[in-house]
Design a protein around this motif. Structure first.
Motif, PDB file in Angstrom:
ATOM      1  N   LEU A  16      15.804  -0.173 -16.063  1.00  0.00           N
ATOM      2  CA  LEU A  16      15.079  -0.001 -17.233  1.00  0.00           C
ATOM      3  C   LEU A  16      14.069   0.844 -17.102  1.00  0.00           C
ATOM      4  CD1 LEU A  16      14.981  -3.935 -18.216  1.00  0.00           C
ATOM      5  CD2 LEU A  16      16.353  -2.076 -19.219  1.00  0.00           C
ATOM      6  N   THR A  17      13.505   0.889 -15.782  1.00  0.00           N
ATOM      7  CA  THR A  17      12.229   2.011 -15.678  1.00  0.00           C
ATOM      8  C   THR A  17      12.902   3.393 -15.248  1.00  0.00           C
ATOM      9  OG1 THR A  17      12.198   1.630 -13.313  1.00  0.00           O
ATOM     10  CG2 THR A  17      10.816   0.305 -14.806  1.00  0.00           C
ATOM     11  N   GLU A  18      14.225   3.619 -15.448  1.00  0.00           N
ATOM     12  CA  GLU A  18      14.961   5.016 -15.286  1.00  0.00           C
ATOM     13  C   GLU A  18      14.646   5.611 -14.122  1.00  0.00           C
ATOM     14  OE1 GLU A  18      14.905   7.169 -19.050  1.00  0.00           O
ATOM     15  OE2 GLU A  18      13.208   6.350 -19.505  1.00  0.00           O
ATOM     16  N   VAL A  19      14.507   4.948 -12.933  1.00  0.00           N
ATOM     17  CA  VAL A  19      14.308   5.247 -11.580  1.00  0.00           C
ATOM     18  C   VAL A  19      15.666   6.104 -11.319  1.00  0.00           C
ATOM     19  CG1 VAL A  19      14.418   4.434  -9.061  1.00  0.00           C
ATOM     20  CG2 VAL A  19      12.568   3.583 -10.634  1.00  0.00           C
ATOM     21  N   PRO A  20      16.742   5.709 -11.525  1.00  0.00           N
ATOM     22  CA  PRO A  20      17.899   6.890 -10.957  1.00  0.00           C
ATOM     23  C   PRO A  20      17.780   8.015 -11.544  1.00  0.00           C
ATOM     24  CG  PRO A  20      18.869   4.512 -11.418  1.00  0.00           C
ATOM     25  CD  PRO A  20      17.215   4.711 -11.958  1.00  0.00           C
ATOM     26  N   PRO A  66       5.643   1.282 -11.778  1.00  0.00           N
ATOM     27  CA  PRO A  66       4.850   2.536 -11.523  1.00  0.00           C
ATOM     28  C   PRO A  66       4.176   2.920 -10.411  1.00  0.00           C
ATOM     29  CG  PRO A  66       4.985   2.092 -13.964  1.00  0.00           C
ATOM     30  CD  PRO A  66       5.583   0.780 -13.193  1.00  0.00           C
ATOM     31  N   ARG A  67       3.452   1.708  -9.775  1.00  0.00           N
ATOM     32  CA  ARG A  67       2.587   1.816  -8.606  1.00  0.00           C
ATOM     33  C   ARG A  67       3.398   2.554  -7.509  1.00  0.00           C
ATOM     34  NH1 ARG A  67       1.502  -4.262  -6.760  1.00  0.00           N
ATOM     35  NH2 ARG A  67       0.179  -3.191  -4.843  1.00  0.00           N
ATOM     36  N   PHE A  68       4.748   2.312  -7.442  1.00  0.00           N
ATOM     37  CA  PHE A  68       5.529   2.956  -6.535  1.00  0.00           C
ATOM     38  C   PHE A  68       6.097   4.288  -6.525  1.00  0.00           C
ATOM     39  CE2 PHE A  68       6.401  -2.011  -6.044  1.00  0.00           C
ATOM     40  CZ  PHE A  68       5.308  -2.137  -5.039  1.00  0.00           C
ATOM     41  N   ASP A  69       5.841   4.959  -7.647  1.00  0.00           N
ATOM     42  CA  ASP A  69       6.257   6.159  -8.205  1.00  0.00           C
ATOM     43  C   ASP A  69       6.168   7.470  -7.027  1.00  0.00           C
ATOM     44  OD1 ASP A  69       7.635   5.055 -10.409  1.00  0.00           O
ATOM     45  OD2 ASP A  69       6.449   6.262 -12.102  1.00  0.00           O
ATOM     46  N   SER A  70       5.098   7.332  -6.476  1.00  0.00           N
ATOM     47  CA  SER A  70       4.727   8.525  -5.696  1.00  0.00           C
ATOM     48  C   SER A  70       5.581   8.320  -4.568  1.00  0.00           C
ATOM     49  CB  SER A  70       3.126   8.323  -5.257  1.00  0.00           C
ATOM     50  OG  SER A  70       2.851   7.325  -4.799  1.00  0.00           O
ATOM     51  N   ALA A  81       8.482  10.776  -3.030  1.00  0.00           N
ATOM     52  CA  ALA A  81       8.649  11.500  -1.515  1.00  0.00           C
ATOM     53  C   ALA A  81       9.938  10.981  -1.073  1.00  0.00           C
ATOM     54  CB  ALA A  81       7.540  10.564  -0.682  1.00  0.00           C
ATOM     55  N   LEU A  82      10.391   9.900  -1.212  1.00  0.00           N
ATOM     56  CA  LEU A  82      11.853   9.612  -0.884  1.00  0.00           C
ATOM     57  C   LEU A  82      12.955  10.607  -1.443  1.00  0.00           C
ATOM     58  CD1 LEU A  82      11.697   5.750  -0.818  1.00  0.00           C
ATOM     59  CD2 LEU A  82      11.576   7.449   1.225  1.00  0.00           C
ATOM     60  N   ASN A  83      12.795  10.793  -2.748  1.00  0.00           N
ATOM     61  CA  ASN A  83      13.503  11.479  -3.490  1.00  0.00           C
ATOM     62  C   ASN A  83      13.588  12.939  -2.968  1.00  0.00           C
ATOM     63  OD1 ASN A  83      15.098  11.996  -6.091  1.00  0.00           O
ATOM     64  ND2 ASN A  83      13.635  13.433  -6.550  1.00  0.00           N
ATOM     65  N   SER A 133       0.940  -1.373  -0.119  1.00  0.00           N
ATOM     66  CA  SER A 133      -0.127   0.005   0.059  1.00  0.00           C
ATOM     67  C   SER A 133       0.900   1.306  -0.053  1.00  0.00           C
ATOM     68  CB  SER A 133      -1.065  -0.048   1.069  1.00  0.00           C
ATOM     69  OG  SER A 133      -1.457   1.303   1.218  1.00  0.00           O
ATOM     70  N   VAL A 134       0.771   2.016  -1.094  1.00  0.00           N
ATOM     71  CA  VAL A 134       1.714   3.207  -1.120  1.00  0.00           C
ATOM     72  C   VAL A 134       1.325   4.241  -0.195  1.00  0.00           C
ATOM     73  CG1 VAL A 134       2.423   5.188  -2.711  1.00  0.00           C
ATOM     74  CG2 VAL A 134       2.467   2.806  -3.523  1.00  0.00           C
ATOM     75  N   ASP A 135      -0.075   4.386   0.155  1.00  0.00           N
ATOM     76  CA  ASP A 135      -0.590   5.428   0.794  1.00  0.00           C
ATOM     77  C   ASP A 135      -0.461   5.066   2.349  1.00  0.00           C
ATOM     78  OD1 ASP A 135      -2.066   6.717  -1.229  1.00  0.00           O
ATOM     79  OD2 ASP A 135      -4.068   5.382  -0.890  1.00  0.00           O
TER      80      ASP A 135
END
Length: 314
Positions: free
Chosen positions: A188-192, A135-139, A143-145, A101-103
């Motif tokens: 691959l998802t360009e997270v960095p 992508p479900r964890f992007d938010s 916030a961590l960024n 749960s991201v929330d």
């Protein structure tokens, strides 16, 4: 020289009892070790370790019931806070988050991130079958960024592991592969690129990645790696940090150091999932392998840089 152990587990009795009641072990076929903070202090004193960064990590917190997960993470973080406060300066911790749960995870970041006892957060490689780059964890990553968070990543049993096909504990094979899958997933998802202020530390020298990286370099011409190619696979991997837990030889740590700068490696013991005697033996081998210059960086300087103003290490 101040020595910092960045991979040091705290299998809290309350956490263990709640999982045991569900029939969950540390991993299939392996019970939890008994632990209390004094056990860690004894092994730290034996090895000259000044500070241990505690994590709970695998097998995690989510077992199909989000309400259970949220309550367990909250209680675990509160108990970790007390362990650090009572530890006479010997401990810090990374906070656990009640994913998937991201929330709930965002709420827990708001609740505990600024506590001085925590130097960052601990994430697992995947949650409910989705890797952290999904992508479900992007938010959450956003916030961590925003906080410039330090994120220590520990592998977990993947949702589709071939139970019974290879009769050996998952930590021997699956954990290494799952760390490697996540690191590949993040690239691959360009997270960095999208979340450049998140500071990643991967367990066990990145699992199987030191062996896989050359194959990924050979694959840089493939369209799947198009987003990684501008900087190259090795440079992308070089932006992460890695701990030495269970990795102390030319075959694992040496392979990593063949393409990673030694400023990106920190000490990890994996205590108490490795016994005090096992940790001491590997500690000696690691010291010998690194030599004086690299030992100073890996055991102390790199950790101090990562901790920054989140923790004073004198």
């Amino acid at each position: 020289m101040t020595i910092v152990d960045f991979h040091h587990h705290a299998p809290l009795a309350s956490y263990v009892s709640r999982l045991t009641a569900l029939g969950i072990q540390a991993q299939p076929g392996a019970p939890f070790p008994t632990w209390e903070p004094a056990d860690s202090v004894r092994v730290m004193d034996r090895l000259g370790i000044d500070l241990a960064v505690l994590s709970v990590a695998s097998p995690g917190f989510y077992f199909g019931d989000q309400a259970f997960t949220t309550a367990l993470c909250q209680d675990t973080n509160d108990e970790l806070t007390e362990v650090v406060r009572d530890g006479d300066g010997r401990f810090a911790a990374v906070a656990c988050l009640p994913l998937p749960s991201v929330d709930a995870a965002l709420a827990e970041v708001e609740r505990v991130f600024d506590r001085p006892e925590f130097v960052g957060v601990g994430l697992l490689t995947s949650y409910a079958g989705s890797y952290v780059g999904h992508p479900r964890f992007d938010s959450l990553l956003e916030a961590l960024n925003d906080r410039g968070a330090l994120v220590h990543v520990h592998p977990v049993l993947p949702a589709w592991w071939p139970e019974g096909e290879i009769p050996i504990r998952p930590s021997v094979l699956e954990y290494l592969f799952d760390s490697t899958r996540l690191m590949t997933n993040l690239l691959l998802t360009e997270v960095p690129r999208r979340f450049p202020r998140v500071r990643w530390i991967f367990s066990h020298c990145g699992g199987a990645m030191p062996a896989v990286a050359p194959r990924m370099v050979l694959a840089e011409g493939m369209p799947e790696l198009a987003t990684v190619v501008p900087q190259g696979v090795l440079r992308a991997l070089g932006a992460f940090s890695y701990d030495t837990a269970l990795s102390h030889t030319a075959a694992d740590l040496g392979a990593l150091l063949s393409f990673i700068d030694d400023t990106r490696v920190v000490l990890g013991t994996d205590f108490p999932f490795s016994s005090a005697d096992e940790v001491a033996e590997r500690f000696a081998l690691l010291s010998e392998f690194l030599g004086d210059t690299r030992r100073s960086a890996v055991f102390s300087a790199n950790a101090r840089e990562l901790l920054g103003d989140r923790r004073t290490v004198d």
